[in-house]
Structures are given as C-alpha cells and as structure tokens.
Design a protein around this motif. Structure first.
Motif, mmCIF file in Angstrom:
data_model
loop_
_atom_site.group_PDB
_atom_site.id
_atom_site.type_symbol
_atom_site.label_atom_id
_atom_site.label_comp_id
_atom_site.label_asym_id
_atom_site.label_seq_id
_atom_site.Cartn_x
_atom_site.Cartn_y
_atom_site.Cartn_z
ATOM 1 N N GLU A 170 0.841 -1.193 0.000
ATOM 2 C CA GLU A 170 0.000 0.000 0.000
ATOM 3 C C GLU A 170 0.875 1.241 0.000
ATOM 4 N N LEU A 171 0.414 2.263 -0.740
ATOM 5 C CA LEU A 171 1.081 3.565 -0.805
ATOM 6 C C LEU A 171 0.111 4.620 -0.303
ATOM 7 N N LYS A 172 0.545 5.400 0.679
ATOM 8 C CA LYS A 172 -0.264 6.512 1.152
ATOM 9 C C LYS A 172 0.635 7.680 1.498
ATOM 10 N N VAL A 173 0.034 8.866 1.507
ATOM 11 C CA VAL A 173 0.755 10.087 1.843
ATOM 12 C C VAL A 173 0.151 10.649 3.121
ATOM 13 N N ASN A 174 1.014 11.004 4.087
ATOM 14 C CA ASN A 174 0.495 11.517 5.356
ATOM 15 C C ASN A 174 0.117 12.993 5.242
ATOM 16 N N ASN A 175 -0.267 13.589 6.351
ATOM 17 C CA ASN A 175 -0.768 14.964 6.327
ATOM 18 C C ASN A 175 0.270 15.965 5.847
ATOM 19 N N ASP A 176 1.543 15.670 6.059
ATOM 20 C CA ASP A 176 2.609 16.589 5.642
ATOM 21 C C ASP A 176 3.023 16.389 4.193
ATOM 22 N N GLY A 177 2.538 15.326 3.557
ATOM 23 C CA GLY A 177 2.908 15.052 2.177
ATOM 24 C C GLY A 177 3.998 14.016 2.033
ATOM 25 N N GLN A 178 4.411 13.395 3.125
ATOM 26 C CA GLN A 178 5.457 12.379 3.081
ATOM 27 C C GLN A 178 4.864 11.056 2.595
ATOM 28 N N LEU A 179 5.561 10.419 1.663
ATOM 29 C CA LEU A 179 5.113 9.145 1.124
ATOM 30 C C LEU A 179 5.438 8.025 2.103
ATOM 31 N N CYS A 180 4.427 7.217 2.430
ATOM 32 C CA CYS A 180 4.588 6.099 3.357
ATOM 33 C C CYS A 180 4.173 4.821 2.635
ATOM 34 N N ILE A 181 5.019 3.811 2.710
ATOM 35 C CA ILE A 181 4.834 2.593 1.934
ATOM 36 C C ILE A 181 4.812 1.399 2.880
ATOM 37 N N ALA A 182 3.739 0.607 2.800
ATOM 38 C CA ALA A 182 3.672 -0.642 3.547
ATOM 39 C C ALA A 182 4.410 -1.703 2.746
ATOM 40 N N ASN A 183 5.562 -2.101 3.250
ATOM 41 C CA ASN A 183 6.457 -3.031 2.578
ATOM 42 C C ASN A 183 6.522 -4.330 3.372
ATOM 43 N N ARG A 184 6.895 -5.401 2.744
ATOM 44 C CA ARG A 184 6.894 -6.679 3.458
ATOM 45 C C ARG A 184 7.967 -6.747 4.545
ATOM 46 N N SER A 185 8.875 -5.767 4.565
ATOM 47 C CA SER A 185 9.895 -5.722 5.618
ATOM 48 C C SER A 185 9.595 -4.671 6.679
ATOM 49 N N GLY A 186 8.628 -3.798 6.446
ATOM 50 C CA GLY A 186 8.316 -2.726 7.385
ATOM 51 C C GLY A 186 7.659 -1.571 6.664
ATOM 52 N N VAL A 187 7.919 -0.362 7.151
ATOM 53 C CA VAL A 187 7.331 0.837 6.557
ATOM 54 C C VAL A 187 8.447 1.715 6.001
ATOM 55 N N LEU A 188 8.313 2.091 4.741
ATOM 56 C CA LEU A 188 9.263 2.980 4.082
ATOM 57 C C LEU A 188 8.666 4.378 4.010
ATOM 58 N N LEU A 189 9.522 5.390 4.214
ATOM 59 C CA LEU A 189 9.080 6.783 4.153
ATOM 60 C C LEU A 189 10.017 7.551 3.241
ATOM 61 N N TYR A 190 9.423 8.422 2.404
ATOM 62 C CA TYR A 190 10.211 9.167 1.418
ATOM 63 C C TYR A 190 9.607 10.549 1.242
ATOM 64 N N GLU A 191 10.490 11.572 1.146
ATOM 65 C CA GLU A 191 10.008 12.944 0.992
ATOM 66 C C GLU A 191 10.658 13.662 -0.191
ATOM 67 N N GLY A 192 11.235 12.904 -1.109
ATOM 68 C CA GLY A 192 11.831 13.497 -2.297
ATOM 69 C C GLY A 192 13.328 13.490 -2.294
ATOM 70 N N ASN A 193 13.944 13.342 -1.113
ATOM 71 C CA ASN A 193 15.403 13.341 -1.021
ATOM 72 C C ASN A 193 15.956 12.128 -0.282
ATOM 73 N N ASN A 194 15.321 11.757 0.816
ATOM 74 C CA ASN A 194 15.876 10.718 1.675
ATOM 75 C C ASN A 194 14.854 9.628 1.945
ATOM 76 N N TRP A 195 15.353 8.394 1.991
ATOM 77 C CA TRP A 195 14.545 7.249 2.380
ATOM 78 C C TRP A 195 14.745 6.965 3.857
ATOM 79 N N ASP A 196 13.646 6.679 4.550
ATOM 80 C CA ASP A 196 13.691 6.228 5.941
ATOM 81 C C ASP A 196 12.978 4.893 6.030
ATOM 82 N N PHE A 197 13.407 4.097 6.992
ATOM 83 C CA PHE A 197 12.794 2.781 7.189
ATOM 84 C C PHE A 197 12.468 2.580 8.655
ATOM 85 N N GLU A 198 11.234 2.170 8.922
ATOM 86 C CA GLU A 198 10.792 1.838 10.271
ATOM 87 C C GLU A 198 10.365 0.371 10.274
ATOM 88 N N SER A 199 10.999 -0.411 11.137
ATOM 89 C CA SER A 199 10.745 -1.847 11.135
ATOM 90 C C SER A 199 9.437 -2.164 11.850
#
Length: 909
Positions: A44-73
């Motif tokens: 699943e792909l969704k964008v939060n209130n601030d506009g950050q892209l949040c991705i439900a991935n089989r390893s966790g949650v990926l977050l992207y804002e145009g420059n940097n990738w973050d990962f939350e397990s």
C-alpha cells in the motif's frame, strides 16, 4: 480467446495511438529503494498529512520525501497503513497491528494487539475520527484512540469471511464474500439504502479530491462513479471486460482523472469529464513493468506506481510530454529539427527521424477454383484458446477423424492478404551516418547536419521497388566541424573546424567546393553570429571580431577585448539593437559609440550569474542562474520561466511553430504545451524528520513544554519538506528564545544542532522559505532544561542550614573547648570556613554564568576568593572566641564589639 483479446487490444491501441501518439507521453520518474536489504514488494502507498510518502512493505514501513529514504521496522510484513489527524501512523501487519510512537526514549512500532498468537493478515487499516479499524478475513477490530481499548467484531457464519472495508459517505462499510454491511456501534447492519450493482464485489473505493463522489471498481472488471447513494457505470468497463484487464486498484489523480492499476496491462488513465481513456501507461511508454502491485497519489498531483523494479511517479499536471519513449532512438541527444513533415533528432550515434509505422501480418486463405462446389477447407488460424475452452464456448468432446459428409475433391487457390496489426510512431535511424552528429542546417530545400566526421546531406527518395520513401545520408564535406552556418547574401557554407580554421564553401552542380579560408592564426574560435546585414561576428576566448565581408583578403576587421578566462562557451545574440556576449562570467554588450565592450550590470542584478546558457535556433537566449530559467527576448525583456525549473540540466531548447521543444540532460526529448496551466500544486508541509537528544529520540508532539534533566542538554533536529519535483529549493531559519533571541540566516542546511544548553526555559521557532517565496512556520517547540539538584533552591536551603549548624557547632565548641579538644575544634572550624567559601563561590559563579576558557575561569575563581577573604577573617574571629572569659585566642565573644584600648599599667608600691 487469448488471440481475440490481443487483436482487440491492438485495435484499440491503434485507434488510441492514431489520435494521440504525436502528443507524446506523460512524464515518468523512476525511483529505487535506497535501503539495504529491502525488496520492492509493496502492499500500500499513502501520503500523510505533511505530504510524506509512506509505503507498507513486506519488511516494514518505508518513508520518502523526495530526497531521503527512511525505514521503520515492524514485527512482520506491513500490509496496510493509515494516519490520524495528529499524524500518528497505524499499521496492519501479518499477525499484528499497532501504531508508531515513543516508548523508552525510542520511536518504534507499538503493538495494540492483545493476542500474541494471532496469525491473521490485517490487509486494510482505516482511521475515522477517534477509531482505527483493522480488518482481516476473520475479524474487524476497532481501536479507540482515547480509551486505549480494542473492540472485536466477527462473523457467526463459518462460511462467511471479510474481504474489504471502506469509508464511504462518512460511514464504515464492511464487505464479506456474501454481502455488504454497515458498521455501527461494533455491530454489522444491513440497513443501508444503496442501489448496488448486480453481484458487485468491490475492490476499491476512492473519494474525489473535492467533490462528494467516489470511483469504485469491482472484481468483474467494472468501474463505477458513486454519488448520492447511486452507482453510474463508466464507459471504460467495456474496454476492461473485453481485454480481461485484471484491475487491482484505482485512485483519483486529480479532479478530472482517475487511474486504474492492473496485473498485466500497466496503468489505465481515464478522463471522467470526457468519459474516455486518455492513456495507457505500460512498458511501451516508459513503465518498467506492466504488473502493478499498488498505486497512490501525493499532494502534488503525482501518481506513485509500485512494481517489481521499484517505484515510478507519473505526472499528468505539468505541461510537458516526453518523446523519448518512442522506440528506436539511441545515443545522447544533441539537436532537433523539422523538415519535410518529419521530426529529426541528431544524437551521438547518428540521426533519427520520427515516422508513423503500420505493422501487418500475412494471413493465408484459400479460394476455390471457379465452378467447383465443395465445402471450404478449414483455414489455418493462429488463434489460441484458453485451456478447456473453445473460442465461443465449452470445449467439445472428441470427434472421429472421418467426416460424416462425403465431398468430392476440388481445387483451391492459395492467397495471402495483409492485415493491419497496429500503427504507431517510431524513430528510424538514417543509413549512411556513423558519427556523432550535432547541429542541423537548412540550405534551400536541403537538410544538412554537422558531425565530427563532416557535413552530411539527408535525402528522402522514393524507392520504386519497395514502394516507399527511403531516408539516406551522404557525406558532402569531409571536415571535423566545430560549428557551421549559412552566409545570407552569398549563400556560402561557413565551417569552423577543430583545427581552428574558418573555411568557406560554395554549392556548384550539387557539390560543395572550398572557395576561401580565413586565417585566425591558430586562435580558438568558440562561436559566431551572422546577421542579416551581412556582418559576421566571431568570438574567441579573449576577443570579439567583426567581419563586414568574409574573405581572406579582408583585413579591416575590428577586434574587441572581453573577459572569458575560463574559455567558456559564448552565446552571441542581438538584444535591444546591441550585440551581446553571454558566458558563465556575465552579460557583455558592445557599445557602438565608444567602440568597447562593457558588462551589463542590470541583467546581472535582474537575473543573476548565467551559470548555464542556451540559444534557440532563432537566436533567443535562455539563462539559468542556478535556481531558475530566464528567457531573454530581443527587446531585452526578461521572462522568468519557473515551470522549466523541472529541467535544470537542459542541454537544448528551441521553438517551432510556437511550440517549445527541449532536450533534458542529453537524454530526454520533451515538448512544452503552453496552452496548459503552468501553475503547480504545492500543498506539502514542513515537518520534523528527526528529533533527538544526547539520550535518545525526542517526542516533540506532546502537549505543553518538554522537560529534560541537566545532563540531557544537546539536541539535534532535522527538517524536511516533501518536494518530489525538485523545484522548491527550500531554505530554513530558526530562533532559540532563551539563548539568542534573533533569527539565524537563511540556509539550505536542514539540520539544527543545539549543544550543551545551560538550564533555562527555551522556545525554538522554525520557518522555511521555498523558491516561490512561500513561508511556512512550525508550531513553536517549548522545552525546559532543569538545573542539577545542587543548583536548586531547596538544595541551597539545605546547604545553608547545614553550614549554619556547623557555624553554631564550631562557636559552641570554641566556647567550651579544653586543651585536649584544640585539634578537633580547629579542624571543625577550618572545615566550616572552607564549605562556606565554596558555597559562596558556587553561587557567585552560577549567578554570573560566564563562559570562557579554563585559564579565564581560574582567574575568575581567584577574584571571587579575594572578594570573600575579609568575610573569611571575620568568620575566623567569630568562631574562635568564647562568650566570656579567656577563649582559645584570649578574647571573649563580646570583646569583638569593644573598642581596643591600651591596658592601664598598675604600679605597686
């Protein structure tokens, strides 16, 4: 059936391409996950209130804002995600569900599932007001965010299971394999008044960005618009049913278009306003794969597409279309030109032209000989059917090899016909050129192109045998060309080669003949401008030359010195009836009255330094100052072209019939449609990407001021503002009240470091400024750093009480001291005096709060000690006297307050 499907698809694509192919493709950007160990299986792909892209991935949650990738397990595969009004992220996982928050000084996944042995797949998460719904096949769980409690709803029928959950018209609708329910007070009700399509099992509902209507898709490949409790079927349903396109999701891209993702046909873009398919985005026009995992939209009008090879972002709201995806184009792109109804492109691998191609297949059929009457033999067909199915129905049983009807032998004539498969535009390479090509030139009715190997003429001739036109190239001048142009009056060809020679060619009997050569004595000629009045200007690294006549015998040329110490490429242009030279240093013009070149400071102030500069075929100059592109017109008016900031690495721009074409970074050919709206959507917000102290993560979303102990006094804040187009060029500014009550300078650095803050009350204010002048401010962050316990009032009070007790004890012991207690009383006295002095020094040092070097600190301590020295002497006197009689020092307590008089001598007789 498969062949029929392919034929219909090709026919529809033919109709589509015939009407729209020349318009180009929508812009696609591609992204690779920059997180080690993660794959591209996203649910699943969704964008939060601030506009950050949040991705439900089989390893966790990926977050992207145009420059940097973050990962939350997460403890297992993240299957679904949603957000509440405060930005808290809730995630449904395999066997678990929960939220992300702070626990033990760390931002992490916090499980909300009391069942630790749960094996359900929570494939949908929906937040509505204070309730968060997690759904699996067996359960619907509602978590109340205020009560911190979960409520379970299940089905009583063992053959019924949950398949989906939607929020429609502010109500939660729950779908099972048998029916649809309305969720109310933890119960499933059937009292809704929808007029459902027959046998509808919904795959998705997505709300319109502005209107109260939804796009909905069903498992039988039908698409509906839902509004006012009614469903209206879209025309595209017929296309989906015919093509058996397995749709798995759909979202609104903007107020007029929605997109459907499929398992084998890519993305289908549909115009709801015009009720027609606008485009099919698949592997043929730039999408890496046709199998789509999931899709989602962002706040900038972009459609995010997840597939096996990563992520792609489709942009339909910008007035640019790409022509790079047409098959056949190779090499780094150099120049474009229109000639004879064709678009020509020069590249590092030759010259290509865009043409419409029709693909046919040969179909064999038989015609009986005239006069014979017999059954027609079975034709050879390439159609394939599904296993177990015939073309029009169920597969028939076995038949014998003999026909039930006897026919006489007849003769047939074998014939072949061409059937159109599809039609589209492709780039075709022109034979005869195997060199890096640069600029096109039109000479009369001929098209020429300059290359490192020489000058080629591109010819289009009719091949009678093939019954079609053929493009070929012929080398007409063998010179290593740097640049070339056609002289206006004489019609001669002027070539500057890589040997720093200027040669002039004339065209005689279809042959280019060298006529003359101008000697620049080996000086490098960078560029030239030939004007309609016959004057020619040549620019070298240090001088500008004017030639009124191009001839080796002409010696009255003029030369003007200008600055170009970095041997930068020079643009020569006629602007405001003056000759201008533009390079990376600045803007220079030739003053005819003073016969000298001067710098134009007005253009420098208005535009800035021309870091990049391009020139159209017609001579108009474009300049990039590192932030924006500017167009300098012939009357010296300047137009800021903000939309072109999408392409900071443009290598060519030109105008053809009021349409601007450009080459971006020598790789992408684009066309600009000025009739479309140039305004871009910016609705993303600045937020804290990271907040840490020297002891762990910091939760800045708590109500009221945050409190920290004295040893947690260093902080790190990282800011972000989503920018998926790369246009915002955000700058940041902060102010820390309680330390320095003024704003910092604007900077592109998004990190704030606050180190070793002393105990105090602080307020951190942060704001951002983008390239378009929009300023955003974050809510003030208030926090307190508590002093250590030894710097608190209660501890000072205890110290005062303790030292007062010591003073009183010392005085009492001094009054009653005997000779054997002299050492004890002296030690106690010294201890008391030392503690009093240390206390005073500590209070004085803390009050002054001077920060300096250790040497200066030592000097300050000495000064404080000297200041309290008189007090020390007084304390000694006070503590070493007795109340009455001779004390240890021979004085009574009240003797301290008596005036000292010399003793009267007594004379005994």
């Amino acid at each position: 059936m498969s062949t029929l499907k392919n034929t219909l698809l090709l026919l529809l694509l033919f109709i589509f391409q015939f009407g729209y192919a020349q318009k180009g493709d929508y812009l696609l950007s591609h992204y690779t996950l920059d997180v080690e160990g993660l794959d591209n299986l996203n649910f699943e792909l969704k964008v939060n209130n601030d506009g950050q892209l949040c991705i439900a991935n089989r390893s966790g949650v990926l977050l992207y804002e145009g420059n940097n990738w973050d990962f939350e397990s997460t403890p297992s595969a993240a299957l679904s995600v949603d957000f509440d009004s405060l930005g808290v992220m809730y995630v449904g996982c395999a066997g678990d569900f929960g939220r992300f928050g702070f626990e033990a000084g760390q931002y992490k996944f916090i499980s909300l599932n009391p069942n630790k042995s749960d094996e359900s797949l929570y494939f949908k998460t929906v937040v509505k007001d204070t309730s968060v719904f997690f759904i699996s096949e067996s359960d619907v769980i509602r978590y109340h965010t205020n009560q911190k409690k979960s409520y379970l709803t299940y089905l009583e029928d063992p053959d019924e299971y949950f398949t989906n959950l939607f929020e429609v018209d502010d109500q939660i609708m729950v779908q099972t394999n048998k029916k649809i329910y309305r969720y109310h007070d933890d119960s499933l009700l059937s009292d809704y008044d929808w007029k459902l399509p027959e046998n509808a099992e919904f795959l998705f509902f997505d709300k319109h960005p502005t209107r109260k209507q939804y796009v909905a898709g069903t498992t039988d490949n039908k698409v509906y618009i839902y509004r006012n409790k009614k469903f209206y079927e879209c025309k595209m349903s017929k296309f989906l049913i015919k093509e058996e396109s397995f749709v798995n999701n759909g979202v609104w891209v903007d107020k007029d278009h929605f997109a459907l993702s499929t398992l084998e046909d890519g993305i289908i873009l549909y115009s709801n306003r015009n009720s027609k398919i606008v485009d099919v985005i698949n592997h043929d026009n730039g999408l890496p794969d046709n199998e789509i995992y999931t899709i989602g939209r962002d706040h900038e009008g972009g459609l995010w597409i997840s597939h096996e090879f990563g992520l792609s972002r489709l942009e339909i709201g910008v007035p640019f279309r790409s022509f790079t995806n047409y098959h056949g184009l190779e090499g780094n792109l150099k120049d474009i030109f229109w000639f004879g109804g064709h678009l020509y492109v020069s590249t590092s691998k030759g010259v290509f032209f865009l043409e419409k191609k029709q693909n046919y297949k040969n179909t064999v059929y038989y015609v009986p000989v005239k006069g014979s009457a017999a059954q027609k033999p079975t034709s050879t067909s390439t159609k394939k059917t599904k296993k177990g199915m015939s073309l029009f129905g169920k597969k028939k049983g076995p038949t014998s090899g003999k026909s039930s009807t006897q026919t006489r032998s007849v003769k047939y004539v074998r014939k072949v016909k061409k059937d159109l498969i599809n039609s589209g535009y492709e780039f075709t390479k022109i034979e005869g050129i195997e060199a890096k090509c640069e600029k096109f030139i039109r000479y009369q009715k001929k098209l020429l192109v300059a290359s490192a190997n020489g000058l080629y003429e591109i010819k289009k001739e009719y091949d009678k045998k093939a019954k079609e036109y053929v493009h070929e190239a012929e080398l007409v001048v063998h010179e290593p060309i740097r640049f070339t142009f056609i002289e206006n009056h004489e019609g001669r060809l002027v070539i500057a080669n890589h040997y720093n020679e200027i040669k002039l060619y004339t065209h005689e009997d279809e042959i280019w003949v060298e006529e003359d050569q101008i000697d620049f004595h080996g000086e490098l000629v960078l560029s030239a401008l030939h004007q309609h009045n016959g004057i020619t200007w040549f620019a070298t690294p240090s001088h500008l030359y004017r030639y009124d006549s191009l001839s080796s015998t002409y010696h009255d040329f003029r030369e003007y010195k200008y600055h170009n110490q970095f041997i930068d490429e020079v643009r020569i242009a006629a602007i405001d009836n003056q000759l201008y030279l533009i390079n990376s240093i600045g803007y220079f013009y030739l003053d005819g009255a003073k016969d000298k070149i001067f710098e134009d400071t007005t253009l420098m102030k208005r535009i800035g330094r021309p870091i990049k500069h391009l020139q159209e075929h017609g001579g108009k100059v474009w300049v990039n100052n590192g932030e924006n592109w500017y167009q300098i017109n012939r009357n010296k008016s300047v137009i800021k072209r903000e939309i072109f900031g999408l392409f900071p690495d443009m290598s060519l721009i030109t105008n053809y019939r009021d349409n601007i074409w450009l080459i971006n970074d020598s790789r992408e050919l684009l066309k600009y449609y000025p009739s479309q709206d140039d305004s871009l959507i910016w609705s993303n917000h600045m937020y804290f990407r990271e907040a840490k102290s020297n002891k762990g993560d910091v939760n800045i979303n708590i109500h009221g001021p945050m409190a920290f102990e004295h040893d947690e006094n260093s902080f790190y804040f990282e800011l972000a503002r989503p920018d998926y187009r790369g246009l915002l060029q955000v700058e940041y500014q902060h102010k820390l009240s309680g330390q320095v009550d003024k704003w910092s300078e604007w900077t592109t650095n998004n990190q704030i470091n606050l180190n070793y803050l002393p105990p105090n009350n602080y307020t951190l204010d942060i704001r951002s400024r983008d390239h378009f002048g929009q300023i955003q401010e974050l809510e003030s962050v208030k926090f307190v750093i508590n002093p250590p316990y030894w710097q608190t009032l209660w501890f000072y009070g205890l110290q005062i009480l303790f030292m007062t007790g010591l003073v009183v004890g010392s005085v009492i012991m001094n009054r009653k001291a005997q000779q054997k207690y002299v050492i004890v009383t002296e030690g106690l006295t010294i201890l008391t005096i030392v503690m009093v002095i240390e206390f005073l020094q500590t209070v004085a040092g803390g009050t002054l709060g001077i920060e300096s070097t250790p040497v200066v600190d030592f000097g300050i301590d000495v000064v404080i000690a000297l200041c309290v020295f008189p007090l020390e002497q007084t304390l000694k006197k006070l503590m070493k006297v007795s109340k009455q009689g001779p004390g240890l020092n021979g004085k009574a307590f009240f003797d301290l307050f008596k005036s000292s008089k010399p003793a009267t001598a007594t004379v005994k007789s």
